[in-house]
Design an enzyme around this catalytic site. Sequence first.
Site, mmCIF file in Angstrom:
data_model
loop_
_atom_site.group_PDB
_atom_site.id
_atom_site.type_symbol
_atom_site.label_atom_id
_atom_site.label_comp_id
_atom_site.label_asym_id
_atom_site.label_seq_id
_atom_site.Cartn_x
_atom_site.Cartn_y
_atom_site.Cartn_z
ATOM 1 N N CYS A 121 0.812 -1.224 0.000
ATOM 2 C CA CYS A 121 0.000 0.000 0.000
ATOM 3 C C CYS A 121 0.843 1.270 0.000
ATOM 4 O O CYS A 121 0.614 2.181 -0.796
ATOM 5 C CB CYS A 121 -1.003 -0.006 1.151
ATOM 6 S SG CYS A 121 -0.289 0.022 2.817
ATOM 7 N N HIS A 142 -2.580 1.324 6.969
ATOM 8 C CA HIS A 142 -2.919 1.144 5.557
ATOM 9 C C HIS A 142 -3.152 2.523 4.951
ATOM 10 O O HIS A 142 -3.604 3.442 5.631
ATOM 11 C CB HIS A 142 -4.175 0.278 5.402
ATOM 12 C CG HIS A 142 -4.487 -0.097 3.980
ATOM 13 N ND1 HIS A 142 -3.653 -0.875 3.215
ATOM 14 C CD2 HIS A 142 -5.546 0.220 3.188
ATOM 15 C CE1 HIS A 142 -4.185 -1.040 2.012
ATOM 16 N NE2 HIS A 142 -5.336 -0.384 1.968
ATOM 17 N N HIS A 152 -5.878 1.350 -4.046
ATOM 18 C CA HIS A 152 -4.948 0.835 -3.046
ATOM 19 C C HIS A 152 -4.422 -0.536 -3.453
ATOM 20 O O HIS A 152 -4.933 -1.167 -4.367
ATOM 21 C CB HIS A 152 -5.617 0.783 -1.660
ATOM 22 C CG HIS A 152 -6.715 -0.226 -1.521
ATOM 23 N ND1 HIS A 152 -6.936 -0.914 -0.355
ATOM 24 C CD2 HIS A 152 -7.676 -0.672 -2.375
ATOM 25 C CE1 HIS A 152 -7.976 -1.730 -0.493
ATOM 26 N NE2 HIS A 152 -8.433 -1.602 -1.711
#
Length: 178
Positions: free
Chosen positions: A90, A141, A153
């Site tokens: 990510c 994240h 993502h």
Amino acid sequence: QRLDIKTQKLLDANNMTWTNATIHVGDKLKLPSTKDKKQVQTTQTQDVQAQQTTTAQAPNSSSIVQNAIQLAHENIPYVWGGTSLSGFDCSGLVQYLENQAGVNVGRTTYEQAGNSQIKSVSEAKPGDLLFWGGSPSSAYHVAVYIGNGQYVHAPQPGQNVTIGSIASFAPSFAGTPR
């Protein structure tokens, strides 16, 4: 009916660009074949609506959003620690996209949160970053917000870079890279 057509070819066939493309249920689109001038009518919600917002955005946000959407259609796998087109995690994806726009946000989710002006998710503009975790110091994240409640993502091992929805996986806060 599934059509294996690259997004850019579909845009080109319909005289659209990443910045002006919006596809709605019921729209008729030309297929990108010189031999076949058929049209396809969209019958379900598309996984992406390539819309641009003209409100105030982060510097270079337009190119970041365009590049993010394009990467989401390239079947790039999640790779732990990945920072290239052969695979991203990510924060590697976010670093890559920001670097392409001339912005250095750092390598890790923690650094990226620390290098952003924090705001609520409801204040996010296309090109902003979305974070999961209770605070910037506990972010785990990160994604790039592309507008309309959607983000790009690198989700987890076994999945590709993709477009996600705030409605199905809600971030904790947003940030504009400084």
